[in-house]
Design an enzyme around this catalytic site. Structure first.
Site, PDB file in Angstrom:
ATOM      1  N   ARG A   1       0.840  -1.207   0.000  1.00  0.00           N
ATOM      2  CA  ARG A   1       0.000   0.000   0.000  1.00  0.00           C
ATOM      3  C   ARG A   1       0.869   1.249   0.000  1.00  0.00           C
ATOM      4  O   ARG A   1       0.529   2.262  -0.623  1.00  0.00           O
ATOM      5  CB  ARG A   1      -0.923  -0.003   1.229  1.00  0.00           C
ATOM      6  CG  ARG A   1      -1.700   1.314   1.393  1.00  0.00           C
ATOM      7  CD  ARG A   1      -2.778   1.217   2.449  1.00  0.00           C
ATOM      8  NE  ARG A   1      -2.236   0.868   3.754  1.00  0.00           N
ATOM      9  CZ  ARG A   1      -1.646   1.736   4.584  1.00  0.00           C
ATOM     10  NH1 ARG A   1      -1.477   3.000   4.219  1.00  0.00           N
ATOM     11  NH2 ARG A   1      -1.211   1.340   5.764  1.00  0.00           N
TER      12      ARG A   1
ATOM     13  N   TYR B   1     -15.130  16.675 -18.479  1.00  0.00           N
ATOM     14  CA  TYR B   1     -15.535  15.271 -18.450  1.00  0.00           C
ATOM     15  C   TYR B   1     -16.619  15.088 -17.380  1.00  0.00           C
ATOM     16  O   TYR B   1     -16.550  15.673 -16.298  1.00  0.00           O
ATOM     17  CB  TYR B   1     -14.314  14.394 -18.162  1.00  0.00           C
ATOM     18  CG  TYR B   1     -14.641  12.975 -17.784  1.00  0.00           C
ATOM     19  CD1 TYR B   1     -15.408  12.165 -18.624  1.00  0.00           C
ATOM     20  CD2 TYR B   1     -14.194  12.437 -16.583  1.00  0.00           C
ATOM     21  CE1 TYR B   1     -15.720  10.862 -18.281  1.00  0.00           C
ATOM     22  CE2 TYR B   1     -14.487  11.133 -16.225  1.00  0.00           C
ATOM     23  CZ  TYR B   1     -15.262  10.355 -17.083  1.00  0.00           C
ATOM     24  OH  TYR B   1     -15.577   9.072 -16.727  1.00  0.00           O
TER      25      TYR B   1
ATOM     26  N   ASP C   1      -5.512  18.294 -16.565  1.00  0.00           N
ATOM     27  CA  ASP C   1      -5.854  16.950 -17.036  1.00  0.00           C
ATOM     28  C   ASP C   1      -5.284  16.824 -18.449  1.00  0.00           C
ATOM     29  O   ASP C   1      -5.804  17.415 -19.387  1.00  0.00           O
ATOM     30  CB  ASP C   1      -7.371  16.773 -17.043  1.00  0.00           C
ATOM     31  CG  ASP C   1      -7.816  15.395 -17.548  1.00  0.00           C
ATOM     32  OD1 ASP C   1      -6.982  14.666 -18.128  1.00  0.00           O
ATOM     33  OD2 ASP C   1      -9.002  15.061 -17.394  1.00  0.00           O
TER      34      ASP C   1
ATOM     35  N   LYS D   1      -6.297   5.289 -20.616  1.00  0.00           N
ATOM     36  CA  LYS D   1      -6.416   5.749 -21.999  1.00  0.00           C
ATOM     37  C   LYS D   1      -5.099   5.504 -22.755  1.00  0.00           C
ATOM     38  O   LYS D   1      -4.635   4.388 -22.852  1.00  0.00           O
ATOM     39  CB  LYS D   1      -6.817   7.224 -22.012  1.00  0.00           C
ATOM     40  CG  LYS D   1      -7.977   7.585 -21.092  1.00  0.00           C
ATOM     41  CD  LYS D   1      -9.275   6.926 -21.448  1.00  0.00           C
ATOM     42  CE  LYS D   1     -10.472   7.564 -20.745  1.00  0.00           C
ATOM     43  NZ  LYS D   1     -10.488   7.440 -19.278  1.00  0.00           N
TER      44      LYS D   1
END
Length: 418
Positions: free
Chosen positions: A75, A127, A202, A227
């Site tokens: 983690r 978005y 972004d 993406k």
């Protein structure tokens, strides 16, 4: 556990890597067989593996009762994750990079830097998932978002509040209207007027291959690694790049505390995908140019930064090294657009973009459906808009399939491509 009091994270690379041309940088991953790690290395590799190993371990044995091993629990840090983070930091020109479980997780980590009573300035073409998260912060966390036209730096400046503005959030190109924000000009204004505010970009649409916002003045850049960076839609990932070590430490604290770091296997998949980003992006944007030209010649209103008629064509050329492979167009009729989308054979009806195969969708009914209809209307988001995410197929096949769909939908009279 990792010492979160000092915000240390494993495998921090301190030496600056040598920079090559973009396509070479994507493929060349620095590794070291030096047992101490060595200058500029990421993770010790005594076996000199040609491909970065997958350290599929949740925990790591420590040398003594007080811990002090470089890794203790996945983690907090994992060698495979460290490899991909170091590599992405290099290609994004970031001081530090982090990989998390999704693009929205990346944005969530960043927005946790904003406290109740502070404000975010964001675009008016966002978005749908971004808009939804900003709405949640407003409803439950007392964080106000001011939506402005980010294509106008003065509109951003007018919304700035030196006491309250904490983040200026930019998409460029925007999704799905492909509007361009002048990152450099906005960053200069923000840093002058609000020195404590962070400019966040972004950069999913362009990828680090085509655009590097941190070199244009941004403080934080993030991507949906699902993406272009991975390129095959076989994993979920988010990527964050920080310009300064101080910002990186704040981000790492959130990632470690919430446990959203990317798994070892997905880190390995992401690193593998990044290596082919250059060849994929070059092919995809070459195909996209041809698709855009065809639609323009047919008389459709096309949103694409590679189109010389785009109102910010010259600005985008200054910010980026290519137009990318996402475009949108309007038909004038929601019903016609629906018929076009459903008539395609090669273009998969799907949200997302950046994959090797081509996708088609109507944003107002899919990726942006969470934005209320009246808000979409206020933001001039056309209900008939079709978004095309162009893949690496043969462009002639894509053109023929799209033309057939246009004919079947009644959007074009029957004629051959020639």
């Amino acid at each position: 556990m990792t010492n979160v009091a000092t915000l240390d994270s494993p495998a921090v690379t301190t030496a600056k890597p040598k920079h090559y041309r973009p396509a070479t940088e994507l493929v060349h991953i620095e590794t070291s067989t030096d047992p101490t790690g060595g200058p500029g290395s990421t993770v010790r590799d005594p076996y000199n593996a040609a491909s970065v190993p997958i350290y599929q371990s949740a925990t790591f044995k420590q040398p003594g009762a007080h811990g002090s091993g470089e890794y203790d629990y996945s983690r907090s840090g994992n060698p495979t994750r460290s490899h991909v983070e170091s590599h992405l930091a290099k290609i994004m020109r970031a001081q530090r990079a982090f990989v998390v479980s999704s693009g929205m997780s990346a944005l969530d980590v960043i927005l946790r830097l904003v406290k109740a009573g502070e404000e975010i300035i964001a675009g008016d073409d966002l978005y749908g998932g971004t808009n939804r998260l900003l709405g949640y912060l407003s409803q439950y966390n007392g964080v106000v978002t001011r939506h402005v036209d980010t294509t106008e730096p003065l509109a951003v400046m007018e919304a700035l509040n030196p006491e309250k503005t904490r983040i200026v959030l930019l998409e460029t190109p925007t999704n799905p209207l492909i509007k361009i924000a002048d990152i450099s000009a906005i960053a200069d204004l923000v840093h002058q007027q609000c020195p404590r505010a962070l400019v966040v970009v972004d950069n999913t649409m362009m990828s680090p291959y085509l655009q590097k916002p941190l070199m244009l003045g941004a403080d934080i850049v993030y991507h949906s690694g699902t993406k272009y960076l991975s390129g095959h839609h076989d994993l979920m990932a988010g990527v964050i790049g920080a310009k300064t070590q101080a910002t990186a430490e704040q981000l790492y604290f959130v990632i470690n505390a919430t446990g959203c770091g990317l798994s070892p296997f997905d880190s390995w998949l992401l690193l593998r995908g990044v290596k082919t980003l250059a060849v994929r992006m070059e092919k995809q944007q070459d195909n996209a140019r041809q698709i855009a030209e065809f639609l323009i010649n047919q008389g459709f209103r096309v949103h694409y930064p590679g189109n010389p008629a785009h109102p910010q064509y010259e600005l985008h050329k200054r910010l980026s090294s290519g137009p990318g492979a996402v475009l949108s167009f309007e038909t004038g009729s929601t019903e016609v657009s629906e018929r076009i989308v459903e008539a395609t054979k090669l273009w998969g009806i799907s949200v997302s973009f950046g994959c090797v195969n081509s996708l088609i969708s109507m944003p107002c009914q899919m990726s942006h459906a969470s934005i209320p209809a009246h808000v979409r209307q206020e933001r001039a988001l056309p209900e008939d808009l079709i978004r095309l995410c162009v893949g690496i197929e043969d462009p002639q096949d894509l053109l023929e399939d799209l033309e057939n769909a246009l004919h079947e939908a009644g959007a074009l009279p029957r004629k051959s491509l020639g």
